[in-house]
Each structure stands twice: as C-alpha cells, then as structure tokens.
Design an enzyme around this catalytic site. Structure first.
Site, PDB file in Angstrom:
ATOM      1  N   SER A 107       2.457 -10.405  -0.761  1.00 30.63           N
ATOM      2  CA  SER A 107       2.896  -9.281   0.071  1.00 30.63           C
ATOM      3  C   SER A 107       3.192  -9.810   1.466  1.00 30.63           C
ATOM      4  O   SER A 107       2.614 -10.811   1.890  1.00 30.63           O
ATOM      5  CB  SER A 107       1.791  -8.231   0.169  1.00 30.63           C
ATOM      6  OG  SER A 107       2.057  -7.324   1.235  1.00 30.63           O
TER       7      SER A 107
ATOM      8  N   TYR B 220      -7.198  -6.516   2.771  1.00 31.13           N
ATOM      9  CA  TYR B 220      -5.989  -6.548   1.953  1.00 31.13           C
ATOM     10  C   TYR B 220      -5.052  -7.663   2.430  1.00 31.13           C
ATOM     11  O   TYR B 220      -4.593  -8.488   1.626  1.00 31.13           O
ATOM     12  CB  TYR B 220      -5.266  -5.195   1.978  1.00 31.13           C
ATOM     13  CG  TYR B 220      -3.990  -5.242   1.189  1.00 31.13           C
ATOM     14  CD1 TYR B 220      -4.011  -5.410  -0.195  1.00 31.13           C
ATOM     15  CD2 TYR B 220      -2.751  -5.179   1.817  1.00 31.13           C
ATOM     16  CE1 TYR B 220      -2.834  -5.497  -0.930  1.00 31.13           C
ATOM     17  CE2 TYR B 220      -1.572  -5.265   1.095  1.00 31.13           C
ATOM     18  CZ  TYR B 220      -1.619  -5.422  -0.272  1.00 31.13           C
ATOM     19  OH  TYR B 220      -0.460  -5.532  -0.993  1.00 31.13           O
TER      20      TYR B 220
END
Lengths: 247, 247, 247, 247
Positions: free
Chosen positions: D135, D148
């Site tokens: 990501s 995250y």
C-alpha cells in the site's frame, strides 16, 4: 495529439517512439543527432499513417529548449516522455572528472527540469501524461554512482511533488525506474570502452529498451483515472544494483 | 586544521561558525557577501584565539570555486560544512519561474557538488569530515516544493554514495536534514515577503540555527570511528512538512 | 521521573542504563533474565543515588506486559527506551525456520508495539520521550535479512507516524538506526556460533553499545523543542550493510 | 499450474481471481468465508474451463496454514497472490485498541509472512511469481495510520529482500502498492460505519479492485526475464494519502 519524446534517437526513447508509431501516435522527436532523427521520421512515416516531427535539441541549452517549445506552441501535446539523460564515468567521486559531474547535472537535472516545466504547462491543456525516466540508481545508491544516483533521486522526488502540484488538472505523472537495460547507456558511461560496457550485460538476460517501452505504453493506455505513479523494473536475474545471477 | 564553511554569512552556516570559533577551531568562511564575512572574521578573531580566513565565493561559479580551492591548497582542511543553498518561490511547478528553478539547481546541486568534490579530495589528506546540509524536503516531498525538494533528495542520495566511495579513507560524511529552522530561509523563499516568511514560524517553537549547529558540532566531535551518517531534526511541535501544532 | 528500558540486561539497553544511571536518572529495567536485572539494580544503586526497579518481562507475552504496566501505574515515566528485539538466523528466506521468523515478528513488532502503545500513553502525562531502536536493516535491506530487515522498516515507519499522532502533546519520538554494533546481537543471530559472530566485527573498528547509548542520551538531553527524529549511526569503516573496510 | 490467491473472497483478491479465471488460469482460493469461496468456485467453473479449488483458511492461524499447504502439496503453484490483510481503526496510536493493533500485525505480517514463506518454497519448483499487495501507506506514512502503515512498510521491505534471496531461482517477486481502492477496506477500517467509509471515496474517481487486478495480471504476463518489482498505483485525482481533488 502528439507525444513528445526526448532522447528519441536511441535506447528507451527510440524504442518508445517505435512502439507508439506502430500504434498510430503522432510524434515529436527531439535529440542532439539530426541524422538519426531524420532517419526515424522517414521510417515511421513510411510505415505508419502518422505525423512525425523532429527537432535537433540539446536539452541542456535553455535557449534552444525555449525556442523548441515556441515552435511547437500550436500543436497539442498529449504525452511527454522525459527520457534524455545519461551517465558519464564510473570512478569514485573523488577521482571523477568535475566536467563529467557537471554534464550529468546539466542533462539529467537542468535539462530534465526544463522539459518537465514547459511540458506540464502544455499537458494541462490536454489533461495529458508526463513520463519521467529515472532509475533504480535513485532508489538504491551504489558505489561509484554518486552524481548519477543523485540525479535519479532528483527525478524520483520531483515526480512525486508534481503529483501534488498537478492534482485536479487531470495530468498524470509517471516515474519509471529501470534496472539494467541494454542500450548504449553503458557504452556512454564507460566512454566507448565496449568491453566494460558489454560486461554489464553478460551472463544473464537483461532488459531491452523494448521491455521498458512496453511499460511506458501500458501506463499511457491506462484509463484516465489510473496513474501508475512509480514502476520499478528489474531483470528477473538482477536483484540490486550490484546483484546479478550471472551464468 | 581549518573547518571550511559555505554559506557562512548567515543562518546555519554562521551559527556553526560561531559555535566552532568559540571552541577554538580555525575557520575558512565563504559566502557571497564580503562585508558580512569580514565582520565575522573580525568578531571571531577578536574574541577567540583562532585564525579566520574568508573568501568571497559564489559556489555556482565554477571558475571562482576552482580559484578558491587553489588559494587554500596549502592549508589543512579538517572539516567541510557544505551548507550553501536555498529555496526560491513557493508556487506550483507549472507556475514557477524557470529562472528560479535553475537558480536552485545551480546552488543546491551544481555548487554543492563542486564543493563536495574538491572538498573530499582535501579531506582524504586529513581523514576529515564532510557535513552536508540537506532537509526533510528531500525525504518527505510536499506541494509546491518540486525542485527544492528534489535538490535535497539529491543531497541525501549523494551523501550515501560518498560513504561507499570514501570507505577506507577515514573520511566521514554526515547528512543533516532539518525541518523548520528560523533563519532567512523563508524570507529568501518568499522573496522578501516578511509576512509570509514569519507565518512559517508562528505559533510554535521552531528550531534555531544554533540548534542545528549543536548537532553539527556533536557529529564532528564523535570519536573517529563513529559516523553519524544521517540526522533528521524536527521541532517537537512539527511532525511533517505540512504538520504543525500551532497555538 | 523514571526512564523505562526494555532489553535492559545486555547490549544497547544495558549500556544506556549505565550511562543514565551515572547521570542520576531513576530507572525501570525490564528483560527476560531476572538474574542479570538484579545484578544491574544492585550495581547501579550501590554506585549512584538513584532508584532502580526491575521487572522480569518477556515483551512478547501480552498478559505479562499488561501486568507490568499495571504495576508501574503510579510511577512517572519520563522516557521509554524501546530496545528489546533481535535477529535469528541468516539463511535465505526460503531456507529459514518458520519458527525463527515468528519469533522475530513477535519480539520486534508485537512486543515492540505493545511497549510503544502503553509507553506513549504514559509519556503523554509527562511530555516525555520515546526512543525506538531500529537498524540500518530497515533502510537498506540486504540478502538473508528478510524478516529482520522488514521488522526494522516497521519500526522506522511507525516511529514516523507516531510523530503525527503525538503532535501537540509535547512527546518526542526518536528512531535510532545503528549499523554494526558489537553486542551479543550476532551471537544470537548465529545461534551461538561464536566464530561467525566474531567475523562480523573483525578487521575494523565497529560501534560499541556505549557509542549508541551516547546518542540516546544526547537525544534525550536536547531542549524540549528539539526532536532528533531519526539518527543513522555507522562505523566510519562501514558504508552499507555489506560494505566494510576490513584490514 | 495453479494461481493461489489469499483474501480471495472479496476486493482485490476476488477481482484478481475473476480476471485470471476469465483468462483460463486454474485457481486455488483461500479466505475465511467458506460460503463466498464456494460461490466463486461454482461461478468460475460454470463460466470457464478451469479448475478451482478453495480452502477455508485464516492466515493468522499457523496450524491451519501448515495444514493447507500440506493439502496442496501435489499441485503445481505457478503464482501466489499474497493479498490477505487489512486495516482496523483510525484513531491516534495512543487511543487505538491494543487488540486491533495485534489483529493487524497478525494478518498483515504474521499471516503474510507465513504464506510468503511456504509460497516461495513452492514457487521455486515452478519458477513462479509471488505478488505481494502492499500500500502507499507503507511508503508515505500518515496520521492515525501507525500500525497499518508500518505493516505495509514491512511488506515493501521484505519484498525487496526476497528478490535477493530468490536471485537465480527464476522466481519473481512483485510488490504492488495501491492508493485509494474502493473495496470493503474502509468499511472494515471504520468497523461498519458506512458513512465514514463512503466518505473516503466521495467526490473523485477512485481506483476499483479491477484496476489493481489489471496491474497484477499485466505483471504476471510479462516475459519471464521481466520483473516489475514495485508498482505504485494512484487515482489520478489523488496525490498522497491525504491529498484528493474532490469535487
């Protein structure tokens, strides 16, 4: 709608021109070698129903670049492939020729920035795409890479910032960072020493200029809402700037 | 043994000069402003038992830089603080003045590289230390930062590569990347617009040039086997190039 | 006001404890070895007028960590040195023991995150400082480094994000990334193979745990508005994870 | 030759399964939801002449993962799409639920690493390709992203190290880092708060799971000597994790 390609007379620039010509794109080719550009123009226009213009431009000469953009001001530019640049020398920094260092800065940074600046001004009109060619050298710096590596970190970083500045214009900015591609890159770096240049690509399957052109075209052909911001391309047999699985 | 400081007439360069002068280091100060350098020389030599030399040098002029290094060829250089450089403008890339972009490239990259190149050649003689001043702009690129951010990514990357090239020489290379430091940086960036410049540092405690000088001196004073390769310095109240806890 | 140190029984943790003890800091030491902690407590309290508490804590056991923080809930915590962690094995990823991979994740990430989470909740009360020990392994990944490198990239990245989340609280977050430090790190990595471990530090002057402790203390002692966000420390004779100037 | 897809029941995993099914690839689908996997199997086998196997696997359960790989030991695995994982919560680190932090670590790192480890052991047999889904969160960390973001930096870094460890095996490792993709990602992050989740994708054209699947398939279909090591994909209207051109 034209695609403008810098460093178009050889290597990745030429391969991209060939691929786009075959797909029917009109082209504006610039490089320092008039003869090579002329040959490409003739070849492409003979084979494909496209318009090809060329201009002899040294991107490191600001007046020439300004003049070039003045000449193409009535043409619509849909893509700019900001590819001109290269590497000179592979000595340690302290042993390098100062002149070589300046030459790399002038081409890979000054000329590159000039093309990007005038280029994006034109791309805003067409919601076009800027493709910058950087290198893994800008991501994983290596011995004797010094100024070359740093110029490519420049390209990577400015590409990211342009995404911010162009947000909302529809212009896409793509940074393509190849590892070992067999072009005249190494011959130029080693100043004509063919043996040293060939050794770079010996014993494994390196990337070709066509492999990179394929990524550029893939990125250009994405739907308008998809921006492939950064693509790092390695030969499978190469894992880092100094890591090769040679036979 | 002299410490050479570029951009020595103000900001981080001047603060470093002051700190080192107070610690008894001999100094070679260069900048574009003869008057400011002369004043510093007089002040330091009046207060401390050190030798201070100064030279009016625009690092973007290759002939001047070459001439400068010729003039100091008989002096021992123990440290080089490669600090000259700056930022011009805060418009979007497409709206920036081409001239400003070139000016930043010439100072932050061409001049910087020239000083680094001649500097490390001298530092090899003394197993000295090169301190490059980069910026968080080179690590966390931000809107309207474009060429400035990219020049600082250049500095970060070349600093890393020099570590490889100088391995075994005893020369240390240190890259110091400050966030918001209250110098004339913002006044130059905003071209004299004091209101805009002051707004950058309003409502929180920013870093001072002395805070950065303290890190430089700390790094220089480490034992010879310790190389503080990269130091990122933020005000506690700032978390990113666009994130401040202002009152 | 206490400084909490994890992995305090040896290496960087122990050296930091020693340095802070000598400067008069009260300490809370945690590690898995009760005997070693007890010895440090006795030694520090005999030599310095400080309070030293210790707790036998395996940071990978969530219940134990929760219980530990419950026990210290009435103490003021001024600094947390989040140092516990390590490396197991140096085979290729495909040849590594799955168990070793999980052990590294549990210590370097799960345990680290747990300490950071409960730690910053306490540091907010005191406007204290969190020091995370990462590694150059998280910045310049290397062969056979796989999970270890990635855990250290985790530490680097979460350190940066914490700066955002803690902005305005006065809490500082510092990420210190050492290269080769001669502790029991390599002995653990090579599972007791002393020859392999010693070879890592042969032929050049490596960093000592004290060298790192000195940076930690320097960072802690900065004025409250100065956050040394990221410090990369190399031996001068080492330029990258695989580059050493050995005699 | 099978392509193994984790997190195959929805989002990028499902879209990749659909795209590959339509191209005639045999598939092994794993996820936690038996019902969804069964439906996909029936649909794909009804529409395309391919074999589809599915297994109910929670990648965070080591015994289940080991058992799964034992069950498929006689099948040839040509590609592994290591896609399972996600994000829980968007509070500041100090306010997050410890349980959520552990859940993210267990899925995005422990489970991810387990699949990668067993996966590459199988891919060596077939000179296959591992695709890891990271990501932009791992590249450009952002407020409230903490664990995250750090898990995705883990994925980016381990992907790079695997390239070293697998050099010479013919196995390719590809790291695909998307920005805003409209899947159930945000609904999970905001724990069912549809309003907050929808707001993430409001007012601009975000990426779809199909857009990412197209990149995965493009990367898989490159000639064997071409490794697209890292692809960063943004919506054209998004320039950074916090920068959107919304209407």
């Amino acid at each position: 709608m034209y695609t403008l390609i810098t460093g178009a007379s050889s290597g990745i620039g030429k391969a991209t021109a060939e691929t786009l010509a075959a797909k029917g794109h009109d082209l504006i080719l610039i490089a320092r070698s008039t003869a090579k550009l002329e040959r490409l123009q003739q070849m492409f226009m003979a084979r494909h129903e496209i318009d090809v213009k060329f201009f002899t431009v040294d991107v490191t000469d600001p007046a020439v670049v300004e003049d070039f953009f003045a000449q193409i001001q009535d043409l619509k530019i849909g893509n700019v492939i900001n590819n001109a640049g290269g590497c000179l020398g592979k000595d340690k920094f302290q042993d390098a020729l100062l002149e070589d260092l300046f030459t790399m800065i002038d081409a890979n940074i000054r000329g590159f920035t000039h093309i990007a600046h005038r280029g994006v001004q034109r791309l805003i009109e067409t919601q076009g795409t800027l493709v910058n060619i950087s290198s893994i050298a800008g991501i994983e710096p290596y011995p004797q890479g010094h100024v070359y590596c740093a110029t490519k970190a420049f390209v990577k970083t400015i590409s990211k910032t342009l995404r911010f500045d162009l947000m909302g214009t529809g212009v896409r900015v793509i940074d393509i960072a190849p590892a070992a591609v067999n072009t005249n890159f190494s011959k130029v770096r080693f100043k004509g020493d063919v043996q040293k240049a060939d050794a770079v690509y010996a014993g494994y399957q390196e990337l070709s200029a066509d492999d990179i052109a394929a990524q550029i075209v893939w990125a250009l052909e994405q739907p308008p809402h998809v921006n492939l911001e950064h693509i790092v391309i390695y030969p499978t047999a190469q894992a880092g700037p100094r890591d090769y699985a040679r036979e």
